[in-house]
Design a protein around this motif. Structure first.
Motif, PDB file in Angstrom:
ATOM      1  N   ALA A   9       0.820  -1.221   0.000  1.00  0.00           N
ATOM      2  CA  ALA A   9       0.000   0.000   0.000  1.00  0.00           C
ATOM      3  C   ALA A   9       0.850   1.266   0.000  1.00  0.00           C
ATOM      4  N   ASN A  31       0.584  -2.021   4.521  1.00  0.00           N
ATOM      5  CA  ASN A  31       1.802  -2.836   4.398  1.00  0.00           C
ATOM      6  C   ASN A  31       2.728  -2.223   3.352  1.00  0.00           C
ATOM      7  N   LYS A  34       9.694  -1.870   0.918  1.00  0.00           N
ATOM      8  CA  LYS A  34      10.877  -1.000   0.922  1.00  0.00           C
ATOM      9  C   LYS A  34      10.545   0.479   1.093  1.00  0.00           C
ATOM     10  N   SER A  35       9.339   0.890   0.701  1.00  0.00           N
ATOM     11  CA  SER A  35       9.031   2.335   0.649  1.00  0.00           C
ATOM     12  C   SER A  35       8.478   2.831   1.988  1.00  0.00           C
ATOM     13  N   ASP A  59       7.935  -8.230   3.880  1.00  0.00           N
ATOM     14  CA  ASP A  59       8.057  -8.745   2.521  1.00  0.00           C
ATOM     15  C   ASP A  59       7.048  -9.891   2.433  1.00  0.00           C
ATOM     16  N   ALA A  87      -0.008  -6.365  -3.249  1.00  0.00           N
ATOM     17  CA  ALA A  87       1.436  -6.284  -3.518  1.00  0.00           C
ATOM     18  C   ALA A  87       1.804  -7.142  -4.724  1.00  0.00           C
ATOM     19  N   GLY A  88       2.679  -6.626  -5.536  1.00  0.00           N
ATOM     20  CA  GLY A  88       3.109  -7.419  -6.686  1.00  0.00           C
ATOM     21  C   GLY A  88       4.237  -6.743  -7.427  1.00  0.00           C
ATOM     22  N   ILE A 136      -5.841  -8.693  -6.058  1.00  0.00           N
ATOM     23  CA  ILE A 136      -5.613  -7.917  -7.283  1.00  0.00           C
ATOM     24  C   ILE A 136      -4.910  -8.823  -8.289  1.00  0.00           C
ATOM     25  N   ALA A 137      -5.627  -9.132  -9.348  1.00  0.00           N
ATOM     26  CA  ALA A 137      -5.086  -9.991 -10.405  1.00  0.00           C
ATOM     27  C   ALA A 137      -4.544  -9.085 -11.519  1.00  0.00           C
ATOM     28  N   PRO A 181      -7.136  -5.515 -12.990  1.00  0.00           N
ATOM     29  CA  PRO A 181      -6.928  -4.230 -13.670  1.00  0.00           C
ATOM     30  C   PRO A 181      -6.391  -4.404 -15.094  1.00  0.00           C
ATOM     31  N   GLY A 182      -6.696  -3.384 -15.918  1.00  0.00           N
ATOM     32  CA  GLY A 182      -6.025  -3.240 -17.205  1.00  0.00           C
ATOM     33  C   GLY A 182      -4.788  -2.375 -16.990  1.00  0.00           C
ATOM     34  N   VAL A 183      -4.534  -1.480 -17.932  1.00  0.00           N
ATOM     35  CA  VAL A 183      -3.354  -0.616 -17.805  1.00  0.00           C
ATOM     36  C   VAL A 183      -3.679   0.533 -16.856  1.00  0.00           C
ATOM     37  N   MET A 188       4.634   0.902 -11.886  1.00  0.00           N
ATOM     38  CA  MET A 188       4.778  -0.356 -12.638  1.00  0.00           C
ATOM     39  C   MET A 188       4.840  -0.106 -14.147  1.00  0.00           C
TER      40      MET A 188
HETATM   41  P1  NAP Z   1       3.578  -0.393  -8.026  1.00  0.00           P
HETATM   42  O1  NAP Z   1       3.210   1.025  -8.190  1.00  0.00           O
HETATM   43  O2  NAP Z   1       4.836  -0.919  -8.609  1.00  0.00           O
HETATM   44  O3  NAP Z   1       3.541  -0.720  -6.446  1.00  0.00           O
HETATM   45  C1  NAP Z   1       3.810  -2.013  -6.010  1.00  0.00           C
HETATM   46  C2  NAP Z   1       3.540  -2.090  -4.531  1.00  0.00           C
HETATM   47  O4  NAP Z   1       3.727  -3.459  -4.136  1.00  0.00           O
HETATM   48  C3  NAP Z   1       4.490  -1.238  -3.721  1.00  0.00           C
HETATM   49  O5  NAP Z   1       3.762  -0.665  -2.665  1.00  0.00           O
HETATM   50  C4  NAP Z   1       5.504  -2.252  -3.197  1.00  0.00           C
HETATM   51  O6  NAP Z   1       6.005  -1.938  -1.907  1.00  0.00           O
HETATM   52  C5  NAP Z   1       4.621  -3.472  -3.061  1.00  0.00           C
HETATM   53  N1  NAP Z   1       5.387  -4.732  -3.060  1.00  0.00           N
HETATM   54  C6  NAP Z   1       6.018  -5.346  -4.090  1.00  0.00           C
HETATM   55  N2  NAP Z   1       6.583  -6.484  -3.673  1.00  0.00           N
HETATM   56  C7  NAP Z   1       6.298  -6.585  -2.352  1.00  0.00           C
HETATM   57  C8  NAP Z   1       6.610  -7.546  -1.362  1.00  0.00           C
HETATM   58  N3  NAP Z   1       7.337  -8.645  -1.651  1.00  0.00           N
HETATM   59  N4  NAP Z   1       6.147  -7.347  -0.101  1.00  0.00           N
HETATM   60  C9  NAP Z   1       5.412  -6.253   0.197  1.00  0.00           C
HETATM   61  N5  NAP Z   1       5.093  -5.320  -0.694  1.00  0.00           N
HETATM   62  C10 NAP Z   1       5.537  -5.487  -1.955  1.00  0.00           C
HETATM   63  O7  NAP Z   1       2.434  -1.355  -8.597  1.00  0.00           O
HETATM   64  P2  NAP Z   1       0.891  -1.116  -8.926  1.00  0.00           P
HETATM   65  O8  NAP Z   1       0.791  -0.781 -10.348  1.00  0.00           O
HETATM   66  O9  NAP Z   1       0.263  -0.243  -7.915  1.00  0.00           O
HETATM   67  O10 NAP Z   1       0.374  -2.621  -8.778  1.00  0.00           O
HETATM   68  C11 NAP Z   1      -0.395  -3.078  -7.689  1.00  0.00           C
HETATM   69  C12 NAP Z   1      -1.006  -4.414  -8.065  1.00  0.00           C
HETATM   70  O11 NAP Z   1      -1.820  -4.252  -9.229  1.00  0.00           O
HETATM   71  C13 NAP Z   1       0.043  -5.490  -8.421  1.00  0.00           C
HETATM   72  O12 NAP Z   1      -0.385  -6.738  -7.930  1.00  0.00           O
HETATM   73  C14 NAP Z   1       0.019  -5.479  -9.938  1.00  0.00           C
HETATM   74  O13 NAP Z   1       0.433  -6.705 -10.487  1.00  0.00           O
HETATM   75  C15 NAP Z   1      -1.437  -5.187 -10.205  1.00  0.00           C
HETATM   76  N6  NAP Z   1      -1.685  -4.657 -11.553  1.00  0.00           N
HETATM   77  C16 NAP Z   1      -1.162  -3.440 -11.929  1.00  0.00           C
HETATM   78  C17 NAP Z   1      -1.411  -2.981 -13.222  1.00  0.00           C
HETATM   79  C18 NAP Z   1      -0.888  -1.659 -13.721  1.00  0.00           C
HETATM   80  O14 NAP Z   1      -1.042  -1.378 -14.909  1.00  0.00           O
HETATM   81  N7  NAP Z   1      -0.303  -0.829 -12.897  1.00  0.00           N
HETATM   82  C19 NAP Z   1      -2.174  -3.748 -14.100  1.00  0.00           C
HETATM   83  C20 NAP Z   1      -2.675  -4.965 -13.672  1.00  0.00           C
HETATM   84  C21 NAP Z   1      -2.436  -5.400 -12.393  1.00  0.00           C
HETATM   85  P3  NAP Z   1       7.428  -1.181  -1.606  1.00  0.00           P
HETATM   86  O15 NAP Z   1       7.542  -0.055  -2.587  1.00  0.00           O
HETATM   87  O16 NAP Z   1       7.221  -0.712  -0.190  1.00  0.00           O
HETATM   88  O17 NAP Z   1       8.527  -2.192  -1.700  1.00  0.00           O
END
Ligand code: NAP
Length: 243
Positions: A9, A31, A34-35, A59, A87-88, A136-137, A181-183, A188
């Motif tokens: 989060a 949760n 690293k951030s 983690d 988280a992902g 979140i898939a 989600p889509g894009v 990320m």
């Molecule tokens: P993001 O901006 O890269 O943020 C990722 C978040 O996940 C960060 O808060 C990071 O925490 C946390 N994280 C990663 N690995 C972790 C771990 N091992 N333990 C705890 N925290 C962890 O990503 P986002 O785009 O918001 O994505 C969120 C979710 O949506 C993911 O599951 C992603 O696959 C899904 N999703 C995203 C998109 C998209 O287009 N953005 C599309 C489809 C699905 P720290 O920074 O604190 O390490």
């Protein structure tokens, strides 16, 4: 309203979910891995809305750290009523270039983490005969993406887990759904050029790129009583990119 725990989060979609739940009156466990600074800033913002908030480092790809995270949240905010497994990480490249450790890291971060967190949350949810889990898939877990085989496999796993667990714990009063989600514009997407983003937008029937709040609104809806008869579903929030 109860307590929500959102993994990952500190940034992006998870951060938007945390704020959206706070606005609904939930106490929020944020949760992060690293951030830390981001998580602490977010906790201050949430607290200013008049609900309790806690930044909790773990983690989530590590089972022992997940157990400790749940103990901390239980002690500080009470049992978790709503779990959002957000988280992902993502990973791009040809399957033939993936190492064993790349594969293991992806499955641990995006799929095993969901298993660990569900298992911890369920121990309390089963005794209270209530609770909601939202995973979140990704649209790539639904249809597969070239050069994202490990990510697509992990997210397809999340969808399978969601459906199976919904059947398993529905009789215990617990709902389990996925948001796909889509894009969505978050860190990320930082490897994508402006041209790539424009091309993705042009492929999307609603002709726009998603914002984190678009996903958060769907997650809050699925957690709410308005979704009381919805379980085992994958709610695609993608502007029509995958139908
Ligand atoms: P993001 O901006 O890269 O943020 C990722 C978040 O996940 C960060 O808060 C990071 O925490 C946390 N994280 C990663 N690995 C972790 C771990 N091992 N333990 C705890 N925290 C962890 O990503 P986002 O785009 O918001 O994505 C969120 C979710 O949506 C993911 O599951 C992603 O696959 C899904 N999703 C995203 C998109 C998209 O287009 N953005 C599309 C489809 C699905 P720290 O920074 O604190 O390490």
């Amino acid at each position: 309203m109860g307590t929500v725990l959102i993994t990952g989060a500190s940034r992006g979609i998870g951060s938007a979910c945390a704020l959206a739940f706070a606005r609904e009156g939930y106490d929020v466990a944020v949760n992060y891995n690293k951030s830390k600074d981001n998580a602490e800033t977010l906790v201050r913002e949430i607290s200013s809305l008049g609900v309790r908030a806690l930044a909790v480092q773990a983690d989530v790809s590590d089972s022992a750290q997940v157990s400790r995270m749940f103990e901390t949240v239980r002690a500080e905010l009470g049992t978790v009523d709503v779990l959002v497994n957000n988280a992902g990480i993502s990973m791009y490249g040809l399957l033939t270039d993936l190492s064993d450790s790349d594969w293991d890291r992806m499955i641990a971060s995006d799929l095993s983490s969901v298993f660990y967190c569900c298992r911890c949350a369920l121990s309390d949810m089963l005794s209270s005969h209530s609770g909601v889990i939202i995973n979140i898939a990704s649209m790539w877990g639904e249809v597969g993406a070239s050069c994202e085989a490990a990510y697509s496999a992990a997210k397809a796993g999340v969808i399978g887990l969601t459906k199976a667990l919904a059947k398993e714990v529905g009789p215990s009063g617990i709902r389990v759904n996925a948001v796909s989600p889509g894009v969505v514009m978050t860190d990320m997407m930082s490897d994508f050029s402006d041209d790539d983003i424009r091309a993705l937008r042009d492929e999307t029937p609603l002709n726009s790129i998603g914002e984190p709040l678009d996903i958060a609104d769907a997650v809050v809806f699925l957690a709410s009583d308005k979704a009381r008869f919805i379980t085992g579903q994958v709610l695609s929030v993608n502007g029509g990119m995958v139908i």
